[in-house]
Design a protein around this motif. Structure first.
Motif, mmCIF file in Angstrom:
data_model
loop_
_atom_site.group_PDB
_atom_site.id
_atom_site.type_symbol
_atom_site.label_atom_id
_atom_site.label_comp_id
_atom_site.label_asym_id
_atom_site.label_seq_id
_atom_site.Cartn_x
_atom_site.Cartn_y
_atom_site.Cartn_z
ATOM 1 N N ARG A 247 0.823 -1.213 0.000
ATOM 2 C CA ARG A 247 0.000 0.000 0.000
ATOM 3 C C ARG A 247 0.856 1.262 0.000
ATOM 4 O O ARG A 247 0.546 2.236 -0.708
ATOM 5 C CB ARG A 247 -0.923 -0.004 1.219
ATOM 6 C CG ARG A 247 -1.894 1.181 1.259
ATOM 7 C CD ARG A 247 -2.894 1.026 2.383
ATOM 8 N NE ARG A 247 -2.254 1.157 3.672
ATOM 9 C CZ ARG A 247 -2.410 2.202 4.495
ATOM 10 N NH1 ARG A 247 -3.184 3.213 4.130
ATOM 11 N NH2 ARG A 247 -1.813 2.242 5.658
ATOM 12 N N HIS B 48 -7.856 2.978 4.433
ATOM 13 C CA HIS B 48 -8.088 1.543 4.561
ATOM 14 C C HIS B 48 -6.816 0.762 4.236
ATOM 15 O O HIS B 48 -6.368 0.728 3.085
ATOM 16 C CB HIS B 48 -9.215 1.093 3.625
ATOM 17 C CG HIS B 48 -10.549 1.679 3.970
ATOM 18 N ND1 HIS B 48 -11.399 1.127 4.902
ATOM 19 C CD2 HIS B 48 -11.175 2.798 3.515
ATOM 20 C CE1 HIS B 48 -12.494 1.872 4.994
ATOM 21 N NE2 HIS B 48 -12.384 2.889 4.166
ATOM 22 N N GLU B 49 -6.260 0.102 5.250
ATOM 23 C CA GLU B 49 -5.024 -0.649 5.048
ATOM 24 C C GLU B 49 -5.211 -1.846 4.121
ATOM 25 O O GLU B 49 -4.271 -2.295 3.472
ATOM 26 C CB GLU B 49 -4.481 -1.135 6.398
ATOM 27 C CG GLU B 49 -3.985 -0.018 7.287
ATOM 28 C CD GLU B 49 -3.349 -0.543 8.556
ATOM 29 O OE1 GLU B 49 -3.291 -1.786 8.712
ATOM 30 O OE2 GLU B 49 -2.907 0.275 9.383
ATOM 31 N N ARG B 50 -6.420 -2.390 4.040
ATOM 32 C CA ARG B 50 -6.662 -3.619 3.276
ATOM 33 C C ARG B 50 -7.144 -3.346 1.857
ATOM 34 O O ARG B 50 -7.658 -4.234 1.194
ATOM 35 C CB ARG B 50 -7.679 -4.491 4.014
ATOM 36 C CG ARG B 50 -7.235 -4.896 5.416
ATOM 37 C CD ARG B 50 -8.235 -5.824 6.068
ATOM 38 N NE ARG B 50 -8.422 -7.039 5.280
ATOM 39 C CZ ARG B 50 -9.320 -7.976 5.572
ATOM 40 N NH1 ARG B 50 -10.101 -7.827 6.628
ATOM 41 N NH2 ARG B 50 -9.440 -9.049 4.826
ATOM 42 N N GLU C 71 -6.006 -5.833 -0.742
ATOM 43 C CA GLU C 71 -6.197 -7.253 -0.503
ATOM 44 C C GLU C 71 -7.352 -7.808 -1.318
ATOM 45 O O GLU C 71 -7.323 -8.955 -1.757
ATOM 46 C CB GLU C 71 -6.437 -7.505 0.992
ATOM 47 C CG GLU C 71 -5.203 -7.225 1.847
ATOM 48 C CD GLU C 71 -5.442 -7.550 3.309
ATOM 49 O OE1 GLU C 71 -6.425 -8.273 3.599
ATOM 50 O OE2 GLU C 71 -4.661 -7.093 4.152
ATOM 51 N N ASP C 72 -8.387 -6.999 -1.492
ATOM 52 C CA ASP C 72 -9.567 -7.455 -2.238
ATOM 53 C C ASP C 72 -9.532 -7.054 -3.706
ATOM 54 O O ASP C 72 -10.095 -7.733 -4.554
ATOM 55 C CB ASP C 72 -10.848 -6.868 -1.604
ATOM 56 C CG ASP C 72 -11.019 -7.280 -0.162
ATOM 57 O OD1 ASP C 72 -10.607 -8.402 0.179
ATOM 58 O OD2 ASP C 72 -11.546 -6.483 0.625
ATOM 59 N N TRP D 272 -16.716 -1.740 -1.564
ATOM 60 C CA TRP D 272 -15.728 -0.715 -1.908
ATOM 61 C C TRP D 272 -16.377 0.423 -2.693
ATOM 62 O O TRP D 272 -15.971 1.591 -2.561
ATOM 63 C CB TRP D 272 -14.578 -1.319 -2.703
ATOM 64 C CG TRP D 272 -13.626 -2.100 -1.860
ATOM 65 C CD1 TRP D 272 -13.378 -3.434 -1.910
ATOM 66 C CD2 TRP D 272 -12.794 -1.586 -0.817
ATOM 67 N NE1 TRP D 272 -12.443 -3.794 -0.969
ATOM 68 C CE2 TRP D 272 -12.062 -2.679 -0.285
ATOM 69 C CE3 TRP D 272 -12.581 -0.320 -0.285
ATOM 70 C CZ2 TRP D 272 -11.148 -2.527 0.757
ATOM 71 C CZ3 TRP D 272 -11.664 -0.163 0.754
ATOM 72 C CH2 TRP D 272 -10.959 -1.256 1.262
#
Length: 415
Positions: A146, A169-171, A174-175, A214
């Motif tokens: 990121r 958003h750190e993730r 990931e998605d 999202w």
């Protein structure tokens, strides 16, 4: 790693999910090395596209060299989708990768090969590479980061809504892979103002790239998408000076009482300075203390302090610190480090340097390999006690908290 592999003329296998920039990394490395890049998407090739068409000459079969294979010069031959290719393409490709040859063809001395593959998981329809073949390559696992991606996004004009979402958003990667976020950014840039006001249209269009959760997170920040600034705030960190055009522009904001524009500069810079991408900008020399401090000097005190707090506590930016941790731990009293600390404390524009140095020190003492020696060292504990008397209260409290957590007891001066 890719630069070293090129110098060693060793083939590399880059393995990672789709859309995270494997091919872009190869192009970037080639540009830095000043060499060419040739790209073959193996999933689209038939055998003659790689091996060449057979021709008969002097009663012997030869192969006409495909035009895509290099004949001279220097560069990286990028073979994409190696494990998505059919076996009849994989075999000659692997011969080219490992032996640098293909029938009569030989890869020129100035060239090397890099192949990209997707992981062998249920998410991808791939043809597995056996261990004997893998052992012939320098294998590198690639993942999306990121911080690095945010630094890239700042310089490639990604939509501010997506950049803000990545900060929050750190993730985020990931998605959804980085490439898909870039596609969504291009889509948002193409909308007219009237279309941006149509929530149903935005949801339907963005939903073609992004999961619904999202999409909603992105649309929730729609009111902050606009910007009244005519420049990218990131450039202030690298090129700002009292004589620069941006300095004159910011002076104009102050003179005209346009505090909202100053607020926007700070609100955009603060998460960047506090986040992991700050370390990437430092490494790329796009975050320069001189420019940062020239900007601070032109900002009101409360806004200056917000930026100083954001940068000063960022572990990824501690390479900017001008005092090394060991300078605090050996003969600190009367040292050059103590004099620097006193000068920074007296200068409101440089107080973040103290925080950066203390953040680096806190990280240093937390390393398990160093703890036994530090706990036993009377010199280190005495120096730490003296350092604490020289620090502003917020930095002293942060250091005390760290020392207490790791079990180091500083010795107060005079005890």
């Amino acid at each position: 790693m890719l630069s070293v592999a090129y110098r060693a003329r060793r083939a590399v296998l880059l393995e990672g999910p789709t859309g995270i920039g494997k091919s872009e990394i190869v192009r970037h490395v080639a540009e830095e090395l000043g060499i060419a890049t040739a790209i073959l998407d193996l999933s689209l090739l038939e055998p003659p596209d790689l091996v060449g068409l057979p021709i008969v000459k002097d009663d012997r079969t030869h192969y006409a060299l495909p035009s895509v294979l290099p004949r001279e010069g220097a560069g990286i031959l990028l073979l994409e989708e190696l494990n998505r290719a059919e076996r009849y393409i994989q075999q000659p490709a692997l011969q080219l990768l490992s032996a640098r040859r293909l029938h009569e063809y030989e890869l020129p001395p100035g060239w090397t090969c890099v192949a990209t593959v997707n992981p062998q998981t249920a998410e991808y329809h791939v043809t597995a590479l056996d261990k004997a073949l893998r052992a012939r390559f320098l294998q590198v696992n690639v993942r999306a980061d990121r911080g690095a991606w945010l630094a890239w996004a700042q310089t490639h004009d990604l939509h501010p809504g997506i950049v803000a979402l990545a900060h929050a958003h750190e993730r985020i990667l990931e998605d959804v892979p980085p490439r898909t976020w870039a596609y969504a950014s291009e889509l948002l840039r193409a909308f007219s103002p009237a279309e941006l006001a149509d929530g149903m249209l935005l949801r339907d269009a963005l939903g073609g790239y992004l999961p619904a959760a999202w999409v909603e997170a992105l649309l929730a920040s729609r009111d902050s998408w606009g910007s009244r600034l005519s420049f990218d705030v990131r450039e202030l960190l690298a090129t700002y000076s009292p004589e620069s055009p941006r300095a004159r522009e910011i002076a104009g904001f102050r003179e005209r009482g346009e505090t909202d524009r100053l607020d926007e500069i700070v609100s955009r810079l603060a998460p960047l300075l506090a986040g992991p991408e700050a370390g990437v900008l430092v490494a790329q020399k796009q975050l320069v203390l001189g420019s940062f401090e020239a900007l601070l000097a032109d900002l009101p005190g409360d806004q200056r302090e917000k930026l100083q707090e954001a940068l000063g506590s960022n572990v990824t930016a501690t390479s900017l610190a001008d005092i090394e941790p060991n300078d605090f731990l050996t003969r600190f009293a009367g040292s050059a480090a103590e004099k620097k600390l006193a000068a920074w404390r007296a200068d409101p524009v440089k107080r973040h340097r103290i925080s950066l140095a203390v953040t680096a020190l806190r990280t240093f003492v937390e390393q398990p390999a160093r703890l036994p020696e530090l706990k036993k060292s009377n010199m280190a504990r005495t120096c730490l006690g003296h350092v604490l008397t020289q620090l502003p209260d917020p930095d002293a409290m942060a250091l005390v908290e760290t020392l207490k957590r790791v079990g180091i007891t500083p010795v107060r001066p005079g005890t």
